[in-house]
Design an enzyme around this catalytic site. Structure first.
Site, PDB file in Angstrom:
ATOM      1  CG  HIS A 185      -2.003  -1.036   1.120  1.00  0.00           C
ATOM      2  ND1 HIS A 185      -3.272  -0.746   0.714  1.00  0.00           N
ATOM      3  CD2 HIS A 185      -1.976  -2.381   1.322  1.00  0.00           C
ATOM      4  CE1 HIS A 185      -3.991  -1.848   0.685  1.00  0.00           C
ATOM      5  NE2 HIS A 185      -3.220  -2.866   1.058  1.00  0.00           N
ATOM      6  CG  ASP A 225      -0.231   9.566   0.399  1.00  0.00           C
ATOM      7  OD1 ASP A 225      -0.209   8.425   0.866  1.00  0.00           O
ATOM      8  OD2 ASP A 225      -1.051  10.435   0.747  1.00  0.00           O
TER       9      ASP A 225
END
Ligand code: ADQ
Length: 735
Positions: free
Chosen positions: A165, A381
């Site tokens: 992730h 991110d």
């Protein structure tokens, strides 16, 4: 029944103990929702409960297990020490900062690594004990990077997927990690490795190729006999949920709205001209919160006409507050907000509203719905779901998204105003553009964004991943000859024993000895010399070392041993009597024109070098950067083709080597010639390289041909490595 086993650091359940009573609540996070379609009644989810083992007595632990099982979950309880070192330590002080390019925050602590290994092993034990044949295992995220291989070791045939992730950093960053090999090997236990973006995938492949030196072909890694597929699967959101909740809020009567919405509505009524700018993140240094506030200050200075006309609503959700950098960030943000509010506030206006807390889902929707601009500027991110959620809740299609190019989401959200989070001038201008953007333009941009987000939602993401994982089944083994099984070995040994006249063709490098960086250092060890001597002293047995090596090296190393040698792919032959004989009429005049070309490639490819033999030239690139080495090898092959058209030379592409030699001379021809000497009824050949393929193809059908290592071959059987070769030869020697 085939089930899915999801494994992540945390379960999709929130456990808490109040006055010795266990409370349990379902999480509503993106991952939990996304996996709903794969986490049904016939699947289980394994993860940490969030509870500390020390706080659980036997009865509570039992209750945790039972309640978790009702939700098809299997709990893992960890001790305070394990959480400190595995979770707050290695996961969040090593992997998290390093993978987000925050080298200065990255700690390398041996003890934290050891506990990380220990906890991954605990997860592995639980996975293995719950596994049923046919299950598909899906491992999530950076807390469990070692788990895929740990499970593979115990369940070699299991179908295992891994999804990251967070970003995967470039090789130059990743290589600083002391445990880089272990981490890569851990991940490669999976059949499918997924990332949010192609950039992360590319970085991962580059690290695998440079650090582990495994062959990489497009999106596939070859590791021993396995093929591992690497892919990008950009995670989406539960679009329906955000859209529907947003619509429901729109239809709510005034008396039913939340307190927060009431306050926001009051504000909009009293100051309709003030634009609301929203930022929502976990309080994490990767999210660029402090920089965002500074950029906002820069904007207010650069465009003072917007003072009192904008307000930044910042929601920072407390996170990992045990880690020192997060504590420092909290302090920094508090100070910045205080300073800027002090600097610009007037009686009726303050530029920043700052909330440091978690909010219920309904309040999140209120904020998304009420703010004109979403201001999302992470430094790094993996994806960023907030950006997607903001767009999904804008049911009237107004609203402007300002998004950092460093978020994975920026790859798919081109219609947003994309900024570099370090460029304050660009950010200030983007804020101005967003404030002034006509509604028509906002709607056009959001229509495109929404269409894409609706289609590629979180369920599609999960299904795509599972589909890709399922399609690796049956395709994850390299096309191979048969493994030399016990039965075949038995048969071979019996034929060896009963044969009247035997011949063994043994390749040298990569077969009898392992590869070394410098070919000159590959001298055989005493044990090997003894074994070959023993074999060749057997009655009616001819042992031939057949190699591309020059006759001097081979001759020196096997001076004392009475065996046949074939050197330079068959140009030279040495019989047991020790005398070398040239068996082919070869030219070497071409060498003077090829040598300078090879020299230019050595100059341009650090780590490569030329090996000059009597009748051939070899350009080795084993130590060069793997990508550069392959590019240069292809380039060199192209350049040399011009020479091979007219001349009788050919190019052999071996294992990290290009060899240029006279055409028509190869191990196939040399071994066939040797067979003419006698009537052999046991023929055995073994080798690891391309050059040995000539031999495998030429030798009679009845012979035993064996490839060392896992790659495509014309040999009948394969063995794993040189140690297996040694053990077969040892068995021959005892017959
Ligand atoms: P995160 O770093 O947590 O996730 P993000 O993708 O933005 O980042 O997800 C945050 C989630 O938390 C969103 O779904 C949001 O709605 C929710 N949330 C935020 N504030 C909240 C609040 N105050 N109260 C309740 N919920 C709140 C990691 C990676 C990301 C990657 C995701 C998914 O760091 O890059 O996008 O995993 O893979």
């Amino acid at each position: 029944m085939n089930r899915t086993m999801i494994v992540s650091n945390r379960l999709p359940l929130k456990f808490s103990i109040e006055k010795n009573k266990l409370e349990i609540e379902k999480s509503v996070g993106g991952l939990a929702t996304g996996l709903e379609s794969v986490h049904g009644t016939d699947s289980i989810w394994i993860g940490w409960t969030g509870l500390v083992k020390e706080k659980l007595n036997d009865q509570l632990a039992q209750e945790v297990s039972e309640k978790a099982l009702n939700e098809n979950c299997v709990p893992i309880n960890l001790t305070q020490w394990q959480i400190k070192n595995y979770y707050f330590g290695f996961s969040n002080k090593t992997i998290w900062p390093l993978f987000h390019y925050f080298m200065e925050f990255t700690c390398f602590e041996e003890i934290e690594w050891e506990v990380y290994v220990e906890v991954n092993q605990i997860f592995c034990d639980v996975v293995v004990s719950n596994y049923q044949e046919g299950d598909t295992i899906w491992v999530h995220d950076y807390h469990l990077l070692l788990l895929p291989q740990m499970v593979r070791d115990q369940l070699p045939e299991a179908s295992i997927g891994f999804f990251s992730h967070i970003p995967f950093p470039s090789f130059e960053i990743f290589r600083t990690l002391p445990w880089r090999e272990e981490i890569l090997k851990g991940i490669l236990g999976a059949d499918l490795v997924g990332f949010h973006t192609y950039e992360y995938e590319r970085h991962f492949l580059s690290a695998v190729s440079r650090i582990l030196r495994h062959p990489v072909h497009l999106d596939k890694v070859h590791k021993d006999d396995r093929i591992i597929k690497i892919g990008s699967f950009p995670m989406g959101i539960d679009y329906d949920k955000f859209e529907k909740t947003s619509m429901a809020h729109q239809l709510e009567k005034a008396e039913d709205v939340t307190d927060l919405q009431y306050e926001l509505d009051q504000h909009l009524k009293t100051s309709p001209e003030v634009k609301l700018i929203l930022s929502i993140d976990r309080l994490d240094y990767t999210k660029g919160i402090a920089n965002r506030i500074r950029a906002f200050e820069y904007f207010l200075d650069k465009y003072p006409q917007y003072q009192e006309k904008v307000r930044l609503i910042m929601l920072a959700v407390p996170s990992r507050s045990n880690v020192p950098q997060y504590q420092a960030l909290k302090k920094e943000v508090d100070e910045l907000v205080g300073r800027i509010n002090g600097k610009y506030s007037s009686v009726g206006w303050s530029p920043i509203w700052y909330f440091y807390r978690s909010m219920p889902f309904n309040n999140l929707i209120d904020l998304y719905r009420s703010c004109d601009i979403a201001f999302i500027t992470p430094i790094r991110d993996g994806m960023n779901l907030v950006a997607k959620e903001y767009v999904a809740t804008r049911t009237d299609q107004t609203g402007v998204l300002i998004l950092s190019e460093m978020a994975g989401a920026a790859q798919e959200m081109n219609e947003a105003l994309i900024i570099n989070p370090n460029n304050f001038v660009q950010i200030a201008d983007a804020l101005k553009t967003a404030i002034e953007m006509p509604e028509d333009e906002q709607k056009v941009r959001n229509a495109h964004l929404q269409q894409r987000l609706r289609r590629y939602n979180v369920k599609k993401w999960a299904n795509d991943f599972m589909h890709a994982l399922n399609s690796t089944k049956g395709n994850n083994r390299i096309y191979l000859a048969k493994q030399l099984s016990e039965d075949i070995l038995e048969k071979m040994l019996s034929e060896y024993k009963n044969a009247k006249k035997r011949i063994l063709f043994l390749d040298y490098d990569g077969t009898l000895v392992n590869f070394v960086d410098n070919p000159k250092d590959a001298k055989p060890g005493t044990e090997l010399v003894q074994l070959i001597t023993q074999l060749s002293s057997q009655k009616n047995t001819d042992v031939i070392i057949i190699s591309g090596r020059d006759k001097e090296s081979l001759g020196n190393w096997w001076k004392e041993t009475e065996i046949d040698l074939i050197a330079e792919h068959g140009v030279w032959k040495r019989n047991r009597d020790g005398k070398w004989e040239k068996t082919e009429n070869v030219k070497k005049d071409w060498m003077s024109s090829i040598f300078p070309i090879l020299e230019t490639f050595v100059d341009r490819t650090p780590g490569s070098f030329i090996e000059q033999k009597n009748y051939s030239l070899a350009w080795h690139y084993r130590k060069a950067d793997p990508t550069l080495g392959e590019i240069r090898a292809n380039e060199l092959e192209d350049v040399l083709k011009n020479f091979t058209v007219n001349d009788s030379i050919s190019i052999l592409k071996g294992n990290h080597v290009l060899e240029i030699k006279n055409s028509g001379i190869d191990k196939g021809r040399a071994s066939s010639k040797k067979l003419m000497d006698q009537d052999y009824d046991f023929i055995f050949s073994i080798g690891d390289d391309w050059t040995d393929e000539y031999m495998f193809r030429e030798l009679p059908e009845s012979s035993f041909s064996i490839k060392v290592g896992y790659s495509k071959t014309s040999a009948k059987y394969y063995v794993r490595d040189t140690s297996e070769v040694f053990s077969i030869l040892k068995k021959f020697a005892t017959l």
